[in-house]
Design an enzyme around this catalytic site. Structure first.
Site, mmCIF file in Angstrom:
data_model
loop_
_atom_site.group_PDB
_atom_site.id
_atom_site.type_symbol
_atom_site.label_atom_id
_atom_site.label_comp_id
_atom_site.label_asym_id
_atom_site.label_seq_id
_atom_site.Cartn_x
_atom_site.Cartn_y
_atom_site.Cartn_z
ATOM 1 N N SER A 112 29.245 41.825 49.964
ATOM 2 C CA SER A 112 30.440 42.121 50.750
ATOM 3 C C SER A 112 31.104 40.833 51.211
ATOM 4 O O SER A 112 30.434 39.835 51.447
ATOM 5 C CB SER A 112 30.114 42.977 51.963
ATOM 6 O OG SER A 112 31.284 43.128 52.751
ATOM 7 N N LYS A 125 24.981 48.885 50.415
ATOM 8 C CA LYS A 125 26.379 48.462 50.193
ATOM 9 C C LYS A 125 27.314 49.679 50.205
ATOM 10 O O LYS A 125 28.420 49.628 50.739
ATOM 11 C CB LYS A 125 26.493 47.705 48.857
ATOM 12 C CG LYS A 125 27.932 47.329 48.472
ATOM 13 C CD LYS A 125 28.536 46.288 49.401
ATOM 14 C CE LYS A 125 30.042 46.185 49.400
ATOM 15 N NZ LYS A 125 30.731 45.909 48.168
ATOM 16 N N HIS A 153 27.800 50.655 53.734
ATOM 17 C CA HIS A 153 28.662 49.608 54.313
ATOM 18 C C HIS A 153 30.127 49.946 54.022
ATOM 19 O O HIS A 153 30.985 49.922 54.910
ATOM 20 C CB HIS A 153 28.264 48.261 53.700
ATOM 21 C CG HIS A 153 29.284 47.167 53.865
ATOM 22 N ND1 HIS A 153 30.470 47.130 53.168
ATOM 23 C CD2 HIS A 153 29.299 46.064 54.656
ATOM 24 C CE1 HIS A 153 31.167 46.068 53.524
ATOM 25 N NE2 HIS A 153 30.478 45.402 54.429
ATOM 26 N N ASN A 154 30.416 50.276 52.774
ATOM 27 C CA ASN A 154 31.804 50.574 52.409
ATOM 28 C C ASN A 154 32.308 51.838 53.113
ATOM 29 O O ASN A 154 33.474 51.917 53.489
ATOM 30 C CB ASN A 154 31.931 50.742 50.897
ATOM 31 C CG ASN A 154 31.897 49.404 50.184
ATOM 32 O OD1 ASN A 154 31.453 48.404 50.748
ATOM 33 N ND2 ASN A 154 32.354 49.364 48.956
ATOM 34 N N GLU A 165 33.219 50.882 56.454
ATOM 35 C CA GLU A 165 34.487 50.139 56.317
ATOM 36 C C GLU A 165 35.675 51.120 56.231
ATOM 37 O O GLU A 165 36.683 50.949 56.901
ATOM 38 C CB GLU A 165 34.370 49.285 55.052
ATOM 39 C CG GLU A 165 35.579 48.497 54.653
ATOM 40 C CD GLU A 165 35.315 47.802 53.299
ATOM 41 O OE1 GLU A 165 34.325 47.057 53.168
ATOM 42 O OE2 GLU A 165 36.111 48.021 52.358
HETATM 43 P P1 NDP Z 1 36.408 43.788 37.940
HETATM 44 O O1 NDP Z 1 35.707 44.892 38.615
HETATM 45 O O2 NDP Z 1 37.878 43.870 37.777
HETATM 46 O O3 NDP Z 1 35.726 43.554 36.488
HETATM 47 C C1 NDP Z 1 36.258 42.647 35.570
HETATM 48 C C2 NDP Z 1 35.148 41.894 34.862
HETATM 49 O O4 NDP Z 1 34.302 42.814 34.154
HETATM 50 C C3 NDP Z 1 35.718 40.940 33.809
HETATM 51 O O5 NDP Z 1 34.915 39.799 33.764
HETATM 52 C C4 NDP Z 1 35.597 41.759 32.540
HETATM 53 O O6 NDP Z 1 35.564 40.988 31.362
HETATM 54 C C5 NDP Z 1 34.269 42.433 32.768
HETATM 55 N N1 NDP Z 1 34.084 43.618 31.950
HETATM 56 C C6 NDP Z 1 34.710 44.801 32.075
HETATM 57 N N2 NDP Z 1 34.274 45.664 31.130
HETATM 58 C C7 NDP Z 1 33.352 44.991 30.397
HETATM 59 C C8 NDP Z 1 32.519 45.346 29.317
HETATM 60 N N3 NDP Z 1 32.544 46.573 28.786
HETATM 61 N N4 NDP Z 1 31.682 44.412 28.814
HETATM 62 C C9 NDP Z 1 31.649 43.167 29.348
HETATM 63 N N5 NDP Z 1 32.396 42.779 30.383
HETATM 64 C C10 NDP Z 1 33.234 43.684 30.924
HETATM 65 O O7 NDP Z 1 36.076 42.363 38.647
HETATM 66 P P2 NDP Z 1 35.839 41.967 40.164
HETATM 67 O O8 NDP Z 1 35.575 40.511 40.120
HETATM 68 O O9 NDP Z 1 36.899 42.475 41.074
HETATM 69 O O10 NDP Z 1 34.496 42.757 40.566
HETATM 70 C C11 NDP Z 1 33.274 42.610 39.876
HETATM 71 C C12 NDP Z 1 32.276 43.577 40.503
HETATM 72 O O11 NDP Z 1 32.112 43.237 41.893
HETATM 73 C C13 NDP Z 1 32.749 45.035 40.496
HETATM 74 O O12 NDP Z 1 31.652 45.885 40.345
HETATM 75 C C14 NDP Z 1 33.332 45.234 41.869
HETATM 76 O O13 NDP Z 1 33.304 46.581 42.288
HETATM 77 C C15 NDP Z 1 32.390 44.378 42.711
HETATM 78 N N6 NDP Z 1 32.931 43.879 43.968
HETATM 79 C C16 NDP Z 1 34.231 43.514 44.066
HETATM 80 C C17 NDP Z 1 34.738 43.030 45.273
HETATM 81 C C18 NDP Z 1 36.159 42.605 45.384
HETATM 82 O O14 NDP Z 1 36.587 42.277 46.511
HETATM 83 N N7 NDP Z 1 36.914 42.552 44.285
HETATM 84 C C19 NDP Z 1 33.862 42.905 46.465
HETATM 85 C C20 NDP Z 1 32.498 43.264 46.221
HETATM 86 C C21 NDP Z 1 32.060 43.747 45.031
HETATM 87 P P3 NDP Z 1 36.916 40.688 30.526
HETATM 88 O O15 NDP Z 1 37.552 39.497 31.179
HETATM 89 O O16 NDP Z 1 36.443 40.438 29.162
HETATM 90 O O17 NDP Z 1 37.776 41.921 30.617
#
Ligand code: NDP
Length: 481
Positions: free
Chosen positions: A128, A182, A185-186, A189
């Site tokens: 988080s 988590k 937590h959400n 939130e």
């Molecule tokens: P996203 O959830 O938008 O995911 C994008 C990433 O996942 C890219 O690197 C993408 O690669 C990869 N990806 C998607 N599909 C595939 C696949 N089939 N095979 C391989 N790679 C894949 O990114 P975030 O950074 O926002 O979040 C990452 C994780 O963290 C998520 O689970 C999210 O819920 C969690 N999270 C996010 C927060 C936030 O504030 N954003 C806070 C806390 C947790 P490519 O570039 O090739 O598309």
């Protein structure tokens, strides 16, 4: 670079910032992303010596010291399964894989078991703090086997936020405990955000406040019991002017709230575990309902509120403040009850005081209330929802009259306050030694022979209710009223 300490897969916003955080805290990190251009662009942009790139999972695995430690930061859902399947051939017994995404705790448990069969240790890691927290210090909620955690503890602890109670990272328990924590937590939130939005509606509709004046109120609240990241953020958001129009940007934003699933999962879990968590659920429902904008616009015309909106009573701002504090305390109470029950039913072994401790810094729900709640739990660890503790109850008691006045105004003004309303209803029901559930049991037994228990003797009973109904006057249908 060979001999990297960590492999990080997934270079969207979270993955990039976490990679930098690890690198700046003395770890050598090898990064990989499905789309190679993203990896190149990232390394080009940050030029960080402790980072190197892999362009295949095979290369990534070769680059890491043994046992390997790998963090997945890919989109939650099937992407995690796909990456694990592709990665597995390059792993060896004893390697540790962490999933830092917002995965469902049941998926984490399934993956943990599947990987354990191959000798791979898997941790569900709740993170988080958003993208800024990922870079500067998040709150980390790891769960899985204690041995797997021991292999990454130092690493995680070093990148975590630090509060005056130490690093905001602690072992959350076995199985999917990290992702369960988590998820809750959400949900808290969501409830906090909904409570804030309700207070803003009260200020706007009841007092005709502009966003900027409301911002000042939230800024003031942030100096008292409601001091929290979300209170401070709200003041900042309300103050912000749209560079194009010069108007407060918040008033230009479509009133349909999005969600990614964790709040809904928490509500589903509460139902499955048999824990009443209506305030957490109300916040999810409020977001869902907000999406029916066209329905709402139609009904606004079809069912206008009868009569004028009553003026806000004297002391209304203090009442709203009491209402928000009460909503937040109840949301924490319901979340802690969920942990208590999940830990019992799923054998997580979660130390709830530790959960509160690691939420003190770095995370989105960091709030001034947390040390107080933690203290209560350390004194009374078996208290499922804190409601039995006199000091917790005193805080509730102090805020009840104001919260009720705010709610009463909202009911009369036709202003929905589902989070506050559900918190009050929850407290009303929980403090009621008698509830009309006896009638529900009688109804169930009368139409479905579901049986009931009595208050005056032990056992399970069934009654042929028809026989006890007094004779009807001749000639009338049994169904007529
Ligand atoms: P996203 O959830 O938008 O995911 C994008 C990433 O996942 C890219 O690197 C993408 O690669 C990869 N990806 C998607 N599909 C595939 C696949 N089939 N095979 C391989 N790679 C894949 O990114 P975030 O950074 O926002 O979040 C990452 C994780 O963290 C998520 O689970 C999210 O819920 C969690 N999270 C996010 C927060 C936030 O504030 N954003 C806070 C806390 C947790 P490519 O570039 O090739 O598309």
């Amino acid at each position: 670079m060979n001999g990297a300490d960590l492999g990080l897969i997934g270079l969207a916003a979270m993955g990039q910032n976490l990679a930098l955080n690890f690198a700046r805290n003395g770890f050598r990190v090898c990064v990989y992303n499905r789309t190679a251009d993203q990896t190149r662009a990232f390394l080009e942009q940050v030029r960080e010596e402790a980072l190197c790139a892999a362009y295949s999972l095979d290369d990534l695995a070769r680059c890491l010291v043994r046992p390997r430690r790998i963090l997945l930061m890919v989109r939650a859902g099937t992407a995690v399964d796909e990456v694990l399947e592709q990665l597995l051939p390059f792993l060896e017994k004893g390697d540790v894989v962490m999933d830092g995404g917002n995965s469902h705790f049941a998926d984490t448990e399934r993956r943990m078991q599947a990987l354990a069969a191959e000798g791979i240790r898997f941790l569900g890691l709740g993170i988080s703090g958003g993208t800024k927290g990922a870079l500067l210090g998040p709150s980390l909620m790891p769960g899985g086997s204690p041995e797997a955690y021991a292999a990454v503890e130092e690493m995680l602890t070093r990148i975590a936020a630090v509060s005056d109670a130490g690093p905001c990272c602690a072992y959350m328990g076995r199985g999917g405990a990290g992702h369960f924590v988590k998820m809750v937590h959400n949900a808290i939130e969501y409830a906090f955000m909904q409570g804030i939005a309700e207070a803003y509606d009260g200020m706007r509709t009841g007092m005709g406040m502009s966003p900027e004046v409301a911002a000042e109120v939230f800024a003031r609240w942030n100096e008292g019991a409601l001091q929290a990241y979300l209170t401070e953020l709200t003041a900042r958001v309300l103050r912000y002017r749209d560079p194009e129009t010069g108007e407060p940007l918040v008033e230009r934003i479509l009133d349909e709230a999005e969600q990614k699933g964790t709040g809904r999962w928490a509500a589903q879990s509460a139902l499955e575990l048999g824990v009443p968590a209506p305030t957490l659920t109300a916040a999810v429902t409020a977001r869902t309902l907000s999406h029916f904008k066209a329905h709402r616009e139609r009904l606004a015309a079809l069912l206008p509120w009868p009569g004028p909106v009553p003026a806000a009573p004297e002391g209304f701002l203090a009442d709203l403040e009491d209402g928000l504090n009460l909503t937040l305390l109840v949301a924490f109470s319901q979340g802690l009850w969920l942990f208590h029950e999940a830990s019992r039913q799923y054998q997580y072994g979660t130390d709830r005081a530790e959960v509160l401790r690691i939420w003190r810094a770095g995370c989105i729900i960091r709030a001034r209330w947390l040390p107080f709640l933690e203290e209560i739990l350390r004194e009374d660890p078996e208290n499922p929802h804190l409601l039995f503790h006199p000091r917790f109850l005193e805080q509730i008691r102090q805020r009840l009259p104001g919260a009720i006045r705010a709610r009463r105004w909202a009911l009369e003004a036709g202003v929905p306050m589902p989070a506050l309303g559900s918190a009050l209803e929850y407290l009303q029901a929980m403090r009621r030694a008698w509830l009309p559930a006896n009638l529900i049991q009688a109804q169930r037994d009368a139409f479905g022979a579901h049986t009931y228990r009595r208050i005056d003797r032990p056992g399970v009973f069934h009654t042929e209710w028809e026989e006890t109904i007094s004779p009807r006057p001749q000639g009338r249908s049994p169904w007529s009223v």
